[in-house]
Structures are given as structure tokens and as C-alpha cells.
Design a protein around this motif. Structure first.
Motif, PDB file in Angstrom:
ATOM      1  N   UNK A  32     115.246  48.981  66.657  1.00  0.00           N
ATOM      2  CA  UNK A  32     115.945  49.418  66.259  1.00  0.00           C
ATOM      3  C   UNK A  32     117.853  49.891  66.551  1.00  0.00           C
ATOM      4  N   UNK A  33     117.873  50.101  66.209  1.00  0.00           N
ATOM      5  CA  UNK A  33     119.684  50.502  66.494  1.00  0.00           C
ATOM      6  C   UNK A  33     119.284  51.459  67.708  1.00  0.00           C
ATOM      7  N   UNK A  34     118.058  52.842  67.407  1.00  0.00           N
ATOM      8  CA  UNK A  34     118.698  53.688  68.396  1.00  0.00           C
ATOM      9  C   UNK A  34     118.133  53.164  70.234  1.00  0.00           C
ATOM     10  N   UNK A  35     117.366  51.651  69.817  1.00  0.00           N
ATOM     11  CA  UNK A  35     116.939  51.168  71.043  1.00  0.00           C
ATOM     12  C   UNK A  35     117.794  50.650  71.536  1.00  0.00           C
ATOM     13  N   UNK A  36     118.709  49.955  70.556  1.00  0.00           N
ATOM     14  CA  UNK A  36     119.615  49.073  71.298  1.00  0.00           C
ATOM     15  C   UNK A  36     120.568  49.580  71.778  1.00  0.00           C
ATOM     16  N   UNK A  37     121.116  50.910  71.333  1.00  0.00           N
ATOM     17  CA  UNK A  37     121.803  51.660  71.748  1.00  0.00           C
ATOM     18  C   UNK A  37     121.506  51.859  73.058  1.00  0.00           C
ATOM     19  N   UNK A  38     119.785  52.912  73.112  1.00  0.00           N
ATOM     20  CA  UNK A  38     119.602  53.123  74.724  1.00  0.00           C
ATOM     21  C   UNK A  38     119.541  52.064  75.488  1.00  0.00           C
ATOM     22  N   UNK A  39     119.252  50.808  75.170  1.00  0.00           N
ATOM     23  CA  UNK A  39     119.341  49.252  76.339  1.00  0.00           C
ATOM     24  C   UNK A  39     120.914  49.270  77.220  1.00  0.00           C
ATOM     25  N   UNK A  98     122.061  51.586  79.427  1.00  0.00           N
ATOM     26  CA  UNK A  98     121.319  52.099  80.184  1.00  0.00           C
ATOM     27  C   UNK A  98     121.605  51.066  80.907  1.00  0.00           C
ATOM     28  N   UNK A  99     122.147  49.269  80.344  1.00  0.00           N
ATOM     29  CA  UNK A  99     122.304  48.775  81.486  1.00  0.00           C
ATOM     30  C   UNK A  99     124.033  48.881  81.546  1.00  0.00           C
ATOM     31  N   UNK A 100     124.948  49.657  80.815  1.00  0.00           N
ATOM     32  CA  UNK A 100     127.056  49.963  81.948  1.00  0.00           C
ATOM     33  C   UNK A 100     125.878  51.310  83.073  1.00  0.00           C
TER      34      UNK A 100
END
Length: 285
Positions: free
Chosen positions: A6-13, A16-18
Motif C-alpha cells: 500500500x502507499x502507506x507501507x511504501x512511505x513507511x519503508x 525508515x530507510x532514510x
């Protein structure tokens, strides 16, 4: 079968990586002073979010004073050690005198409003101010002291891995297998199964982190240190998550801020550290 995020999970990952890249560059390329500055910036951002969440911005003297005391507490903790009860006393005293001065000034401008001030609200704001300083310090204030210790960078990375892998595991296991509510009044989506899954993720994630340290570091931390932290920290990390949920429920807010889309504010992401970081400092130091 292609995995759809989902868009929310993509943003979270992504965020988090940044954050992970910034953390590693700061710890291993820039040194202890940069690690302290990063923790201080996180503390100031944490106070900003806490003040918003607890409506302390409606009391400008306490709002601004919070930034001053967060900075002083962090500086004291880094150069002397996190023995900051003196600063909590100072915060109580300064906040009380600030409220008194506000009252005297208001008494001159609008005597009726000053005499009919909401005393209960004033007490609530005073308590929220001091508790907010302590809360922000518990999350970020011990980072500089931990990093400056023996193999401190590895200890901090291991701590973050255990805490954040536990949060990730609790989320995914709870979403797929969660049945029994853990504390529904505070966090309706958290389950017993998710908590157990988070514990398992913490242990496995911490083990992977320790193995990487063992292979890559010149002087890796001992296996006993990993084992101690992996077994002891997860319950405290999950308790810190619930503590933030309690504050958000009490304040009527969903997120502490919007600094990290998909996560919310910095406090929403780092809440698991509130009861874990002080424990790491006293266990490892």
C-alpha cells in the motif's frame, strides 16, 4: 505472485530507510559529537510534537521554555552523564515562576480574567510540561551517553534493531494472526499474538545485527550483551508504545506530528525507546 504494498507501507519503508542511512552515517562516519547533535535535534523535534499533542503551545512561556530545558538536559547528560534530576527541579521551578509572572502581567491587563483563571487547567499544563521534558529525554537523552561508551555505536544499532524489529513484527503478525486484544482501551489494534510475534522478531533481528557486528567490526560486542538486550528490552519497548498511546488518547490526537509520512511524528516512530534506552544505558554501562 507479485507482492503489492500500500502507499502507506511504501512511505513507511522509504522514510525508515532514510532514517537508517542518516543514523549509520552519523554513527560511523561523523563521530560521537555528531551523534549527540542528532539526538539533540530529535529531542527538540520530540518536544515540539509533545507540546502540540498536549496543547502546551497555548501557554507560550512553557512551550518556549521547553526547548531551553531540553537543550540544557541533553548537554548535561552528554558532558556529565544523564543525572538530570537537577534539571527537572529547575524545570518545575522555572515553569512555576513563569506562570506566576504571567498571572501578574495579566492582572494588570485584565484583572477579571486573571482572578477567574482556570486553576485546574494551569496545574494540568504545568504537569504536562515537566512530564514532557522527562518523556523526550527518556527517548533521546541517553543516546549520546550510550554511543560514548565502549562499542557504543554497536550497542545503539543493536538496541534500535531490537526495538524497531519488535514493532515491525508486532504490526505484521498482529495484522495477520491477531485475535486477542492486549489493551484495547489504549490501542485497539494491538494483540497478544502481535506482541509475541514482536518479541520473536526482536530476538531474531537482534541476532542478525549481532552477527553482522561480529563479522564486520574489529571489536564486536559480546554475545552475552546481545542476549541480555534481546531478552530484556522487548517488553519495555512495547510498554513505551502503549505509553505514547495513553498520551495520545488523553490529548485526543491520532499522531504526534507529521514529520515522517506513513509513521506520523518522530515520537510515533521512537516511542518504543522511552522505557528501553535508559535500561540499555544502565545495563551496558
Amino acid at each position: 505472485m507479485k507482492l503489492q504494498l500500500s502507499e502507506e507501507l511504501r512511505q513507511r519503508w522509504f522514510y525508515a530507510m532514510c532514517a537508517t542511512v542518516i543514523l549509520f552515517v552519523t554513527l560511523f562516519a561523523l563521530g560521537q559529537e555528531a551523534s549527540f547533535l542528532l539526538s539533540l535535534l530529535c529531542g527538540l523535534q520530540g518536544w515540539k510534537e509533545y507540546a502540540r499533542m498536549m496543547s502546551l503551545r497555548d501557554r507560550p512561556s512553557l512551550h518556549v521554555m521547553g526547548y531551553v530545558f531540553v537543550t540544557l538536559m541533553f548537554l548535561h547528560a552528554f558532558f556529565v552523564g544523564p543525572r538530570t534530576l537537577f534539571w527537572l527541579w529547575g524545570a518545575w521551578s522555572a515553569a512555576f515562576f513563569a506562570l506566576f509572572i504571567e498571572y501578574r502581567l495579566q492582572l494588570k491587563r485584565d484583572p477579571a480574567a486573571a482572578l477567574n483563571a482556570n486553576i485546574q487547567l494551569m496545574w494540568t499544563q504545568l504537569c504536562r510540561f515537566v512530564m514532557g521534558l522527562l518523556y523526550v529525554f527518556l527517548i533521546f537523552g541517553f543516546i549520546g551517553s550510550v554511543v560514548s561508551g565502549v562499542r557504543g555505536e554497536q550497542v545503539l544499532i543493536l538496541t534500535f534493531t531490537i526495538v524497531f524489529m519488535g514493532d515491525t513484527g508486532a504490526y505484521f503478525v498482529g495484522r495477520k494472526h491477531g485475535r486477542r486484544k492486549l489493551w484495547e482501551a489504549l490501542s485497539p489494534k494491538k494483540t497478544v499474538e502481535g506482541a509475541l510475534g514482536g518479541y520473536a522478531f526482536s530476538i531474531v533481528g537482534g541476532l542478525v545485527c549481532w552477527l553482522l557486528c561480529y563479522w564486520l567490526a574489529d571489536r564486536p560486542i559480546e554475545f552475552s550483551t546481545y542476549l541480555m538486550l534481546a531478552l530484556v528490552l522487548p517488553p519495555f519497548a512495547q510498554a513505551g508504545d502503549f505509553l505514547e498511546s495513553l498520551m495520545k488518547r488523553a490529548s485526543g490526537t491520532k499522531d504526534s506530528g507529521s514529520l515522517m509520512p506513513g509513521h506520523g511524528g518522530l515520537l510515533d516512530r521512537a516511542d518504543g525507546l522511552a522505557l528501553a534506552m535508559p535500561l540499555v544505558y544502565f545495563l551496558v554501562s
